[in-house]
Each structure stands twice: as C-alpha cells, then as structure tokens.
Scaffold this motif. Structure first.
Motif, PDB file in Angstrom:
ATOM      1  N   PHE A 159     -11.018  -1.800  17.916  1.00 25.56           N
ATOM      2  CA  PHE A 159     -10.612  -2.253  16.416  1.00 25.56           C
ATOM      3  C   PHE A 159     -10.265  -1.253  15.620  1.00 25.56           C
ATOM      4  O   PHE A 159      -9.305  -1.176  15.089  1.00 25.56           O
ATOM      5  CB  PHE A 159     -11.749  -3.194  16.025  1.00 25.56           C
ATOM      6  CG  PHE A 159     -11.493  -3.868  14.659  1.00 25.56           C
ATOM      7  CD1 PHE A 159     -10.595  -4.995  14.476  1.00 25.56           C
ATOM      8  CD2 PHE A 159     -12.050  -3.272  13.498  1.00 25.56           C
ATOM      9  CE1 PHE A 159     -10.400  -5.549  13.337  1.00 25.56           C
ATOM     10  CE2 PHE A 159     -11.769  -3.604  12.144  1.00 25.56           C
ATOM     11  CZ  PHE A 159     -10.904  -4.720  12.101  1.00 25.56           C
ATOM     12  N   THR A 210       2.846  -9.583   6.527  1.00 30.36           N
ATOM     13  CA  THR A 210       1.692  -9.838   7.380  1.00 30.36           C
ATOM     14  C   THR A 210       1.828 -10.945   8.090  1.00 30.36           C
ATOM     15  O   THR A 210       1.547 -11.271   9.422  1.00 30.36           O
ATOM     16  CB  THR A 210       0.357 -10.002   6.571  1.00 30.36           C
ATOM     17  OG1 THR A 210       0.107  -8.606   5.862  1.00 30.36           O
ATOM     18  CG2 THR A 210      -0.850 -10.073   7.671  1.00 30.36           C
ATOM     19  N   TYR A 243       2.201 -11.561  11.916  1.00 26.93           N
ATOM     20  CA  TYR A 243       1.363 -12.401  12.804  1.00 26.93           C
ATOM     21  C   TYR A 243       2.230 -13.349  13.672  1.00 26.93           C
ATOM     22  O   TYR A 243       1.684 -13.746  14.862  1.00 26.93           O
ATOM     23  CB  TYR A 243       0.376 -13.050  12.007  1.00 26.93           C
ATOM     24  CG  TYR A 243      -0.277 -14.256  12.407  1.00 26.93           C
ATOM     25  CD1 TYR A 243      -1.477 -13.854  13.133  1.00 26.93           C
ATOM     26  CD2 TYR A 243      -0.133 -15.664  12.332  1.00 26.93           C
ATOM     27  CE1 TYR A 243      -2.298 -14.992  13.654  1.00 26.93           C
ATOM     28  CE2 TYR A 243      -0.821 -16.596  12.820  1.00 26.93           C
ATOM     29  CZ  TYR A 243      -1.987 -16.056  13.668  1.00 26.93           C
ATOM     30  OH  TYR A 243      -3.041 -17.296  14.150  1.00 26.93           O
ATOM     31  N   ASN A 272      -8.304  -9.812  19.024  1.00 27.85           N
ATOM     32  CA  ASN A 272      -8.777  -9.413  17.555  1.00 27.85           C
ATOM     33  C   ASN A 272      -7.644  -8.910  16.859  1.00 27.85           C
ATOM     34  O   ASN A 272      -7.819  -8.244  15.929  1.00 27.85           O
ATOM     35  CB  ASN A 272      -9.738  -7.882  17.785  1.00 27.85           C
ATOM     36  CG  ASN A 272     -11.220  -8.803  17.934  1.00 27.85           C
ATOM     37  OD1 ASN A 272     -11.634  -9.805  17.817  1.00 27.85           O
ATOM     38  ND2 ASN A 272     -12.065  -7.884  18.746  1.00 27.85           N
ATOM     39  N   PRO A 314      -5.408 -10.262  14.885  1.00 31.22           N
ATOM     40  CA  PRO A 314      -5.230 -10.773  13.741  1.00 31.22           C
ATOM     41  C   PRO A 314      -6.147 -10.060  12.738  1.00 31.22           C
ATOM     42  O   PRO A 314      -5.400  -9.856  11.577  1.00 31.22           O
ATOM     43  CB  PRO A 314      -5.495 -12.480  13.871  1.00 31.22           C
ATOM     44  CG  PRO A 314      -4.938 -12.465  15.130  1.00 31.22           C
ATOM     45  CD  PRO A 314      -5.405 -11.355  15.729  1.00 31.22           C
ATOM     46  N   LYS A 315      -7.119  -9.702  12.963  1.00 34.49           N
ATOM     47  CA  LYS A 315      -8.066  -8.946  12.049  1.00 34.49           C
ATOM     48  C   LYS A 315      -7.437  -7.540  12.001  1.00 34.49           C
ATOM     49  O   LYS A 315      -7.591  -7.070  10.703  1.00 34.49           O
ATOM     50  CB  LYS A 315      -9.566  -8.899  12.792  1.00 34.49           C
ATOM     51  CG  LYS A 315     -10.186 -10.428  13.142  1.00 34.49           C
ATOM     52  CD  LYS A 315     -11.499 -10.296  13.628  1.00 34.49           C
ATOM     53  CE  LYS A 315     -12.337 -11.483  13.768  1.00 34.49           C
ATOM     54  NZ  LYS A 315     -13.530 -11.512  14.504  1.00 34.49           N
ATOM     55  N   VAL A 355      -4.423  -7.728   9.647  1.00 30.79           N
ATOM     56  CA  VAL A 355      -4.947  -7.983   7.984  1.00 30.79           C
ATOM     57  C   VAL A 355      -5.747  -6.985   7.328  1.00 30.79           C
ATOM     58  O   VAL A 355      -5.463  -6.625   6.365  1.00 30.79           O
ATOM     59  CB  VAL A 355      -5.840  -9.349   8.016  1.00 30.79           C
ATOM     60  CG1 VAL A 355      -6.513  -9.613   6.604  1.00 30.79           C
ATOM     61  CG2 VAL A 355      -5.187 -10.752   8.388  1.00 30.79           C
ATOM     62  N   THR A 356      -6.512  -6.107   8.135  1.00 25.23           N
ATOM     63  CA  THR A 356      -7.368  -5.093   7.815  1.00 25.23           C
ATOM     64  C   THR A 356      -6.334  -4.095   7.315  1.00 25.23           C
ATOM     65  O   THR A 356      -6.388  -3.402   6.374  1.00 25.23           O
ATOM     66  CB  THR A 356      -8.509  -4.798   8.672  1.00 25.23           C
ATOM     67  OG1 THR A 356      -9.115  -5.657   8.967  1.00 25.23           O
ATOM     68  CG2 THR A 356      -9.257  -3.377   8.183  1.00 25.23           C
TER      69      THR A 356
END
Length: 259
Positions: free
Chosen positions: A42, A84, A88, A234, A236-237, A240-241
């Motif tokens: 991540f 974003t 996505y 993971n 999408p996380k 966004v982050t």
C-alpha cells in the motif's frame, strides 16, 4: 465453481470475452496468474502514485492562479475529485476486463482495445485496433509534450538567473541549499493578498485548467501501479490517498506564494 485457468488466445489484436455469465466472470482470479517477483504494498503504491504526478507542474501552481485569478481556487479541489473519479473508473473497468478476457494485466492501450473488441455491437468492435493506436498517439503527445515543457522551464529559469550577471557561477552551491533559499524567499518576499486579481479572461482560465490538470494528473502510471500491486483490491484506497496528498501539497505551494 472451480478457478478458471488462463486460456491462450486472448490478447493484443485478438481480445475475447470468455465470461458468458457474471458467475464465470467473478470466478477468474487474475491476481493468481500475475508474475510479480517484488509486488508493491500500500505505502509503496501510494508513493508511486504521488511521484507519477508530483513534478515541476506543482511548482507552477502560482502561475496558474495568476492566469485565472483567485476565483479559480475552489476548482483545484473539484479537479482533484473529478480526476480521481475518472482514474477510478479506468482501473475498475480494467479489472472487469481482466476477468472477462482471462488476462492478468493490461497496459493503457490494451484496456482501450479490449473494451472496444469485446463490445457486443460489431460496428463498434471493428474499430478496436484503430482506437488502440489513437490512444498510443495521445499518450505520446501528452508525455513527450510534458518533457518538452520541462526543458522550456529549465531554460527560462537559467536565463532569469544569469541574464544580468557578468560572470555567473554556481560553484559551491549545492542543490539542497538552492531549494532552501527558494523556500525562504517565497515565504519572506511574496506579495500580500491585497492587489491580487479575483478574475481575468476566459482564455486565461483555460490556461489555468491545463496547468492545474498537468500538476495533479497521474493517468499514465495508474495501470502499471495496479498491475504491480500485491493486493490490487486496495487500489481505490491508494488512488484516494495519493490524490489527497497531491491536492494538499498543491495548496501548500500556493500558501507559500500567499495565494
């Protein structure tokens, strides 16, 4: 249902939809067939996403606002949310195509060609190869054009540095010290909010849009990042982050410029 093996035959120029039902589509675990000796986690994926967009463009944020005026400030946040969402949608669509075509990973042009080739209407599917090449051309124009912009920025900066100096020299001045001096002058000698323009012209606003999108977009690297993740679910996380950090950094640069 048993895990579907990766069949041969699907690929560039010969994309096929092997999933006739939603259950068959969901049964294919594309991650299982990926060969990534060193998959990224991540944190590493977020770092790649940030670096993919964080470059010289973010340092031109104050120039972008000079073009459009202070009224354009909320647009930075709106552009970030919009980009974003688009990224996505791109990656989510690619993951659907992985399962339908039984391919574990795709490049950017692969996704476009596969999406066209698997479309039920033959009149659309026949343009898959042409669509692929058009995407290749657009990506080349985007990335090579960005590199050309960097050369112009460097040349203009050097000109401003030496044009009024008889004997210019950078001897003994390290790059880290240059950054610190730049930050110091940015915080101490910038103009105040008073006197800054609120609005400008419509043409200048379009220039602002181009500069802002350029400074925050990482569209060229999102698929390689997803393809190399140990757990692509993971993503999408990660997206966004990374986008939140990029937007925050852009506002930090603008704050240093008292904008």
């Amino acid at each position: 249902m048993e895990q579907c093996a990766q069949p041969s035959g699907g690929g560039r120029g010969n994309w096929k939809n092997f999933a006739s039902t939603q259950a068959e589509e969901d049964a294919y675990d594309y991650v299982k067939f990926r060969v990534n000796p060193k998959p990224t986690g991540f944190v590493g994926s977020v770092a790649h996403a940030i670096k993919g967009a964080l470059g010289g463009g973010i340092l031109g944020g104050h120039v972008a606002f000079m073009k459009a005026g202070l009224i354009a400030a909320p647009c930075v946040f709106l552009f970030g949310v919009y980009m974003t969402y688009c990224l996505y949608m791109l990656v989510t669509s690619a993951q659907i195509l992985f399962r339908r075509t039984r391919v574990s990973s795709m490049s950017y042009p692969d996704v476009g060609e596969a999406a066209m080739a698997c479309f039920p209407n033959p009149s659309v599917a026949k343009w898959a190869t042409a669509f692929r090449y058009s995407m290749d051309a657009i990506i080349c124009i985007d990335l090579f054009g960005a590199c050309a912009c960097y050369q112009l920025i460097i040349a203009k900066s050097i000109k401003q540095l030496v044009e009024n100096t008889q004997h210019p020299t950078m001897e003994g001045l390290g790059p880290v010290l240059c950054v610190l001096v730049t930050i110091y002058y940015a915080m101490q000698f910038n103009p105040s909010m008073s006197g800054l323009k609120v609005t400008t012209t419509a043409y200048s606003y379009f220039e602002f849009i181009g500069m802002s999108v350029f400074s925050m977009s990482c569209v060229g690297v999102v698929l390689p990042i997803e393809n190399n993740m140990g757990n692509p679910k993971n993503f999408p996380k990660v997206l966004v982050t990374g986008k939140i950090i990029r937007i925050d950094l852009k506002f930090v640069v603008l704050r240093l410029c008292n904008i």
